[in-house]
Structure formats: C-alpha cells, structure tokens
Design an enzyme around this catalytic site. Sequence first.
Site, PDB file in Angstrom:
ATOM      1  N   ASP A 109      -8.493  -4.567  15.547  1.00 25.06           N
ATOM      2  CA  ASP A 109      -9.304  -3.838  16.535  1.00 25.06           C
ATOM      3  C   ASP A 109      -8.818  -2.406  16.711  1.00 25.06           C
ATOM      4  OD1 ASP A 109      -6.897  -4.251  17.765  1.00 25.06           O
ATOM      5  OD2 ASP A 109      -7.730  -4.853  19.688  1.00 25.06           O
ATOM      6  N   GLY A 117      -5.658  -8.920  16.723  1.00 29.34           N
ATOM      7  CA  GLY A 117      -6.831  -8.796  15.852  1.00 29.34           C
ATOM      8  C   GLY A 117      -7.030  -7.391  15.316  1.00 29.34           C
ATOM      9  N   ASN A 168       7.155  -2.447  14.714  1.00 29.02           N
ATOM     10  CA  ASN A 168       6.415  -1.307  14.169  1.00 29.02           C
ATOM     11  C   ASN A 168       7.432  -0.534  13.418  1.00 29.02           C
ATOM     12  OD1 ASN A 168       6.690   1.532  14.246  1.00 29.02           O
ATOM     13  ND2 ASN A 168       6.452   1.583  16.448  1.00 29.02           N
ATOM     14  N   HIS A 178      -0.422  -4.726  10.370  1.00 27.65           N
ATOM     15  CA  HIS A 178       0.041  -4.763  11.761  1.00 27.65           C
ATOM     16  C   HIS A 178      -1.127  -4.773  12.739  1.00 27.65           C
ATOM     17  CE1 HIS A 178       4.564  -3.650  11.543  1.00 27.65           C
ATOM     18  NE2 HIS A 178       4.215  -4.368  10.496  1.00 27.65           N
ATOM     19  N   HIS A 187       4.316  -6.299  -0.559  1.00 26.91           N
ATOM     20  CA  HIS A 187       5.628  -5.678  -0.768  1.00 26.91           C
ATOM     21  C   HIS A 187       5.858  -5.245  -2.214  1.00 26.91           C
ATOM     22  CE1 HIS A 187       7.289  -7.642   3.199  1.00 26.91           C
ATOM     23  NE2 HIS A 187       6.434  -6.658   3.408  1.00 26.91           N
ATOM     24  N   THR A 188       4.831  -5.201  -3.009  1.00 18.40           N
ATOM     25  CA  THR A 188       4.930  -4.637  -4.355  1.00 18.40           C
ATOM     26  C   THR A 188       4.924  -3.107  -4.307  1.00 18.40           C
ATOM     27  OG1 THR A 188       3.904  -4.551  -6.547  1.00 18.40           O
ATOM     28  CG2 THR A 188       2.410  -4.777  -4.714  1.00 18.40           C
ATOM     29  N   GLU A 247       1.753  -0.941  20.948  1.00 17.11           N
ATOM     30  CA  GLU A 247       2.156  -1.669  19.747  1.00 17.11           C
ATOM     31  C   GLU A 247       2.953  -0.749  18.828  1.00 17.11           C
ATOM     32  OE1 GLU A 247      -2.119  -3.708  19.681  1.00 17.11           O
ATOM     33  OE2 GLU A 247      -1.185  -3.748  17.719  1.00 17.11           O
ATOM     34  N   ASP A 268      10.078  -3.081  -4.182  1.00 22.01           N
ATOM     35  CA  ASP A 268       9.923  -3.708  -5.500  1.00 22.01           C
ATOM     36  C   ASP A 268      10.647  -2.837  -6.519  1.00 22.01           C
ATOM     37  OD1 ASP A 268       9.107  -4.573  -8.026  1.00 22.01           O
ATOM     38  OD2 ASP A 268       7.001  -3.995  -7.744  1.00 22.01           O
ATOM     39  N   SER A 328       8.742  -1.765 -10.111  1.00 19.81           N
ATOM     40  CA  SER A 328       7.643  -0.780 -10.155  1.00 19.81           C
ATOM     41  C   SER A 328       7.264  -0.429  -8.722  1.00 19.81           C
ATOM     42  CB  SER A 328       6.450  -1.357 -10.923  1.00 19.81           C
ATOM     43  OG  SER A 328       6.071  -2.609 -10.353  1.00 19.81           O
ATOM     44  N   ARG A 345       0.358  -1.274   5.270  1.00 14.79           N
ATOM     45  CA  ARG A 345       1.120  -1.939   6.322  1.00 14.79           C
ATOM     46  C   ARG A 345       0.468  -1.752   7.690  1.00 14.79           C
ATOM     47  NH1 ARG A 345       6.866  -0.752   8.775  1.00 14.79           N
ATOM     48  NH2 ARG A 345       7.419  -2.842   9.494  1.00 14.79           N
TER      49      ARG A 345
HETATM   50  C1  HEM Z   1       4.970 -12.072   5.961  1.00 20.68           C
HETATM   51  C2  HEM Z   1       5.654 -11.390   6.822  1.00 20.68           C
HETATM   52  C3  HEM Z   1       6.068  -9.956   6.643  1.00 20.68           C
HETATM   53  C4  HEM Z   1       7.278  -9.464   7.011  1.00 20.68           C
HETATM   54  C5  HEM Z   1       8.430 -10.225   7.660  1.00 20.68           C
HETATM   55  C6  HEM Z   1       7.273  -8.064   6.664  1.00 20.68           C
HETATM   56  C7  HEM Z   1       8.328  -7.206   6.919  1.00 20.68           C
HETATM   57  C8  HEM Z   1       8.383  -5.894   6.513  1.00 20.68           C
HETATM   58  C9  HEM Z   1       9.478  -5.005   6.761  1.00 20.68           C
HETATM   59  C10 HEM Z   1      10.729  -5.358   7.548  1.00 20.68           C
HETATM   60  C11 HEM Z   1       9.199  -3.824   6.157  1.00 20.68           C
HETATM   61  C12 HEM Z   1      10.090  -2.599   6.092  1.00 20.68           C
HETATM   62  C13 HEM Z   1      10.062  -1.816   7.380  1.00 20.68           C
HETATM   63  C14 HEM Z   1      11.118  -0.744   7.343  1.00 20.68           C
HETATM   64  O1  HEM Z   1      12.284  -1.091   7.480  1.00 20.68           O
HETATM   65  O2  HEM Z   1      10.777   0.427   7.126  1.00 20.68           O
HETATM   66  C15 HEM Z   1       7.915  -3.960   5.520  1.00 20.68           C
HETATM   67  C16 HEM Z   1       7.295  -2.979   4.800  1.00 20.68           C
HETATM   68  C17 HEM Z   1       6.043  -3.100   4.245  1.00 20.68           C
HETATM   69  N1  HEM Z   1       5.202  -4.171   4.385  1.00 20.68           N
HETATM   70 FE1  HEM Z   1       5.639  -5.962   5.189  1.00 20.68          FE
HETATM   71  N2  HEM Z   1       6.085  -7.747   6.096  1.00 20.68           N
HETATM   72  C18 HEM Z   1       5.306  -8.864   6.056  1.00 20.68           C
HETATM   73  C19 HEM Z   1       4.015  -8.946   5.593  1.00 20.68           C
HETATM   74  C20 HEM Z   1       3.311  -7.901   5.036  1.00 20.68           C
HETATM   75  C21 HEM Z   1       1.908  -7.950   4.668  1.00 20.68           C
HETATM   76  C22 HEM Z   1       0.988  -9.137   4.908  1.00 20.68           C
HETATM   77  C23 HEM Z   1       1.608  -6.753   4.112  1.00 20.68           C
HETATM   78  C24 HEM Z   1       0.296  -6.274   3.551  1.00 20.68           C
HETATM   79  C25 HEM Z   1      -0.538  -7.059   2.908  1.00 20.68           C
HETATM   80  C26 HEM Z   1       2.817  -5.952   4.126  1.00 20.68           C
HETATM   81  C27 HEM Z   1       2.929  -4.693   3.609  1.00 20.68           C
HETATM   82  C28 HEM Z   1       4.055  -3.899   3.703  1.00 20.68           C
HETATM   83  C29 HEM Z   1       4.166  -2.605   3.051  1.00 20.68           C
HETATM   84  C30 HEM Z   1       3.136  -1.946   2.147  1.00 20.68           C
HETATM   85  C31 HEM Z   1       5.415  -2.085   3.407  1.00 20.68           C
HETATM   86  C32 HEM Z   1       5.998  -0.722   3.023  1.00 20.68           C
HETATM   87  C33 HEM Z   1       5.637   0.283   4.098  1.00 20.68           C
HETATM   88  C34 HEM Z   1       6.022   1.709   3.782  1.00 20.68           C
HETATM   89  O3  HEM Z   1       6.490   2.021   2.688  1.00 20.68           O
HETATM   90  O4  HEM Z   1       5.854   2.537   4.694  1.00 20.68           O
HETATM   91  N3  HEM Z   1       3.823  -6.675   4.715  1.00 20.68           N
HETATM   92  N4  HEM Z   1       7.432  -5.225   5.776  1.00 20.68           N
HETATM   93  C1  LIG Z   2      10.942   1.645  18.235  1.00 20.71           C
HETATM   94  C2  LIG Z   2      10.400   2.506  17.170  1.00 20.71           C
HETATM   95  O1  LIG Z   2      10.971   2.619  16.109  1.00 20.71           O
HETATM   96  N1  LIG Z   2       9.237   3.087  17.431  1.00 20.71           N
HETATM   97  C3  LIG Z   2       8.547   3.951  16.483  1.00 20.71           C
HETATM   98  C4  LIG Z   2       7.196   3.384  16.164  1.00 20.71           C
HETATM   99  O2  LIG Z   2       6.483   4.254  15.307  1.00 20.71           O
HETATM  100  C5  LIG Z   2       6.281   5.554  15.805  1.00 20.71           C
HETATM  101  C6  LIG Z   2       5.452   6.320  14.795  1.00 20.71           C
HETATM  102  O3  LIG Z   2       6.117   6.393  13.563  1.00 20.71           O
HETATM  103  C7  LIG Z   2       7.643   6.209  16.062  1.00 20.71           C
HETATM  104  O4  LIG Z   2       7.467   7.489  16.616  1.00 20.71           O
HETATM  105  C8  LIG Z   2       8.446   5.354  17.035  1.00 20.71           C
HETATM  106  O5  LIG Z   2       9.719   5.898  17.198  1.00 20.71           O
END
Ligand code: HEM
Ligand SMILES: CC(=O)N[C@H]1CO[C@H](CO)[C@@H](O)[C@@H]1O
Length: 354
Positions: free
Chosen positions: A87, A85, A107, A79, A208-209, A101, A254, A257, A75
């Site tokens: 960077d 980009g 984030n 981001h 999101h798998t 950011e 997911d 799995s 993730r």
């Molecule tokens: C298409 C638009 C996307 C949206 C709206 C989106 C939104 C989100 C949100 C809301 C979360 C959960 C954050 C939380 O509440 O903790 C999440 C988690 C995650 N996203 Fe996305 N995402 C998107 C695209 C992507 C892409 C392109 C990837 C990677 C190729 C990705 C990989 C992940 C992963 C791996 C997690 C789990 C993170 C963790 O367990 O710490 N997402 N995403």
């Molecule tokens: C607004 C917010 O949730 N910011 C978080 C962004 O990520 C850092 C690192 O995990 C957190 O410390 C911030 O609280």
Amino acid sequence: MGFSSSSSISVLLISSLLLGSYYCSVSEAQTTPPLVKGLSWTYYKSSCPDLESIVRKQLKKVFKNDIGQAAGLLRLHFHDCFVQGCDGSVLLDGSASGPSEKDAPPNLSLRAEAFEIINDLRSRVHKECGQVVSCSDITALAARDSVFLSGGPDYNVPLGRRDGLSFATRNETLANLPAPSSNATTILNSLATKNLDATDVVALSGGHTIGISHCTSFTERLYPTQDSSMDKTFAKNLKVICPVLNSTNTTVLDLRSPDLFDNKYYVDLMNRQGLFTSDQDLYTDKRTRSIVTSFAVNQTLFFEKFVLSMIKMSQLSVLTGTQGEIRANCSVKNSASVDLWSVVDEEEESKAVF
Ligand code: HEM
Ligand SMILES: CC(=O)N[C@H]1CO[C@H](CO)[C@@H](O)[C@@H]1O
Ligand SMILES: *[C@@H]1O[C@H](CO)[C@@H](O)[C@H](O)[C@H]1NC(C)=O
Ligand SMILES: *[C@@H]1O[C@H](CO)[C@@H](O)[C@H](O)[C@H]1NC(C)=O
Ligand SMILES: *[C@@H]1O[C@H](CO)[C@@H](O)[C@H](O)[C@H]1NC(C)=O
Ligand SMILES: *[C@@H]1O[C@H](CO)[C@@H](O)[C@H](O)[C@H]1NC(C)=O
Ligand SMILES: *[C@@H]1O[C@H](CO)[C@@H](O)[C@H](O)[C@H]1NC(C)=O
Ligand SMILES: *[C@@H]1O[C@H](CO)[C@@H](O)[C@H](O)[C@H]1NC(C)=O
C-alpha cells in the site's frame, strides 16, 4: 561498464528463453496466481497508457549510472508488501505520531535513493497522466523492472493498488520482517502467515542474487564463534571486510555475480557461501534443500517460480477501489485540502478506467 556488457548478453538470453511462451502473455504462462479482486493486468490502459514505458525508460537511465539501485528498489517493494500490505506505506515519512516503517530497525538500510527514485517516477507519471497512478503500483513496477533490467525475467504486474493512509507501527514492522539470523523454520512459519509456501520462500529469497548487506546483518555468524555451516574461506574473506562486530562496511549478497539477476545465489548456498542464516539454512533444512538444488541447476525453473511468487507477494493485502487514496507525494499522505481535490480526481479516474 561490466553492467552494460553482461546485461546485454543476459537480455538476449532472456528474450530467447521467453520466445517459447511468446503467445501467452509472459505472466499468464502456466498457473498464474489468481488476481485479487479490484486489480487488473490492464488497469491503466486508458487512464495512463504509457505508464510502463515511462517507468522502464527512466529506470534504464538510472541503472546505467548505478545498477545497485535495482537491488534497493526490489527490496523496497518486498518491505512494502510484507508490512501492512502493498500500500506504499513504506514510502511515508515519519510523523509526530511515531516513527514510520522507514525508521524501524529492519528497514535498516533501505536505500535513501530508492525513495527518491520512486518520487521522481511518480512526478514523471503524474506529469503525463495526472494523479491517477498509485505510489504502490509504481513501486511494484519499479521492482519488476529492477529484476528484468538486471538480467532476470520480464513479467506482467497486476495493477490498481491504492495508497494507504497510515504507516505501520515499529512493532508491526518488526513482527512482519523476519531477521537475517532466522532459521528456515522461522522463515517458513513467518511466510506461511502470508500464504507463501516453501517454494515461494526459496524463490523469493532468490532476490538476494543482487544487492548488498551491511556487516551488522551477519557478523553474528563470524564472532565470537564462526558458524560451522559457513565455508571456511568465505568466512575468512568476510572477516577482512568486517573485522569487528560493528563494522559499517558492506559486502555483496551473491559473490558469484553480484549485479546480475541469475540463479547463482543458489549455487552459493550449495557451496555454503550464503551470507545470512536465513539464506544458508534453506540448504541445510530438508524441507527446502531440494528446491534450492532445483533452482541452482535450472535457471529457467527459478525464473518461472520467482515470477509466480512475486505476483503473489505483490498482491498481499492490497487496497483497491475506493479504499485509501492516490498520493500526490509518495512521502506524505494527501492533506485534508488535497484530499478534496483527489476525490474529484478519483471520479475522473473511474470515468477513464471503466
Ligand atoms: C526471507 C526473508 C528475508 C530476509 C531475512 C532478508 C534480509 C535481508 C537483509 C538483512 C538484507 C541486508 C540489509 C543490509 O544490511 O543492508 C537484505 C537485502 C536485500 N534483500 Fe532481503 N531478506 C528477505 C527476503 C527478501 C525478499 C523476498 C526480497 C525480494 C524478492 C529481498 C531482496 C533483497 C535485496 C534486493 C537486498 C539488497 C538491497 C540493497 O542492495 O540495497 N529480500 N535482505
Ligand atoms: C534505524 C534506521 O536505520 N533507520 C533508517 C531507515 O532508512 C532511512 C532511509 O534510508 C534512514 O534515514 C534511517 O536512518
Ligand atoms: C512493542 O514491542 C515491545 C517489545 O516487544 C514492547 O515492549 C512494547 O510495549 C510494544 N509497543 C507497542 C506499542 O505495542
Ligand atoms: C529455529 O529458531 C527458533 C527460534 O529462534 C528456535 O526456537 C528453533 O529451535 C530453531 N529450530 C532449529 C531447527 O534450529
Ligand atoms: C565499534 O565498537 C568499538 C568498541 O565499543 C568502538 O570503539 C567503535 O567506535 C565502534 N565502531 C563503530 C563503527 O561504531
Ligand atoms: C572495511 O573493510 C576494509 C577492507 O575491505 C577494512 O580494511 C576496514 O578495516 C573495514 N572498516 C571497518 C570500519 O570495518
Ligand atoms: C528446467 O525447467 C524448465 C521450466 O520448468 C523445464 O521446462 C525444463 O525442462 C527444465 N530443464 C531441465 C534440464 O530439467
Ligand atoms: C514531498 O513531501 C516531502 C515531505 O513532506 C517533502 O520534503 C517534499 O518536498 C515533497 N515533494 C514534493 C515534490 O512536493
């Protein structure tokens, strides 16, 4: 525990899948997206030949202890690339000039450990090779290894990114990362601005798998009224984990799995068990539905398309050549005095590379 057994099975599976295309380099099989000028498949071949093995070896250790970190690293790369980009700007700590950011709401919940893992990798690589590898390249490699070590495809990553000197504003961050409440139209339009098409959208969402989400990212689908596109039993179970709108609990993305990089995310969507509107609507919307189905029935196809889309994503608005810098500390841009040192270092680096 569950990880080591399932991952060894999946690694075997992947290796046998890859055997067919063994003679082409993995990423160059079929139509690889064009390389952005300044990036190369062998960028550190002479300046840091062990780069990829240092990163992979260390991440193997990290994931053995906690496979959840793989999701956090994947993730982080997403981001980084979507905002200003690839960077490394997502890695920068905030400063007096404003929140970074890292601190913008979407984030939300990038894992603090992901930043620590990148900094640790950077110091290991620096120790071996000097200050020649960018934090953005390390992040791209860490994302690739997160996919592979969770059971997904292996692929080559274009390298040679440079690190940015500034982070994006909060508004820029918000404008570039779509919300999980977005419908497919919004997601398709948003990603189209980055030259990502419907297949890219569906493939990349397959990230999101693996991983988890906080309740607050989807409870608007449960309260006050339940989203009718969500499976009723799935909704009932989510309400137990997230009994109120502002619950601080988390749940897996997911359910079939959660720690394995496979195509089950698409099977979830076909069963109306996608967690976010941005996920589920890919199956509701006519323009993306058949792509979801094709990935749900054919994991090889998903892996192929995912790799192509990741390579595209990993080259978004990169800095190359003499742009930006090679950061000494991924959390901060080089200070004025360190900058002088890094100019010298860049000359060393270009000698080594070219
Ligand atoms: C298409 C638009 C996307 C949206 C709206 C989106 C939104 C989100 C949100 C809301 C979360 C959960 C954050 C939380 O509440 O903790 C999440 C988690 C995650 N996203 Fe996305 N995402 C998107 C695209 C992507 C892409 C392109 C990837 C990677 C190729 C990705 C990989 C992940 C992963 C791996 C997690 C789990 C993170 C963790 O367990 O710490 N997402 N995403
Ligand atoms: C607004 C917010 O949730 N910011 C978080 C962004 O990520 C850092 C690192 O995990 C957190 O410390 C911030 O609280
Ligand atoms: C950021 O966006 C908010 C809300 O859209 C707006 O009120 C604010 O003026 C913007 N700030 C900057 C610096 O553009
Ligand atoms: C998708 O969301 C946008 C923005 O919220 C909205 O204007 C549009 O009507 C929605 N489209 C569909 C098909 O629901
Ligand atoms: C959730 O909101 C309620 C009511 O506003 C409040 O009492 C509670 O402390 C909040 N819980 C959390 C975890 O923020
Ligand atoms: C967290 O989830 C558990 C069930 O998994 C639930 O009993 C508890 O009330 C939840 N806590 C909050 C703050 O939502
Ligand atoms: C699955 O996709 C792969 C890769 O595109 C293709 O070669 C294979 O024929 C497909 N399998 C089936 C059963 O359709
Ligand atoms: C990197 O910078 C951060 C923020 O200034 C600092 O806390 C940390 O100690 C630095 N790390 C190293 C290894 O210098």
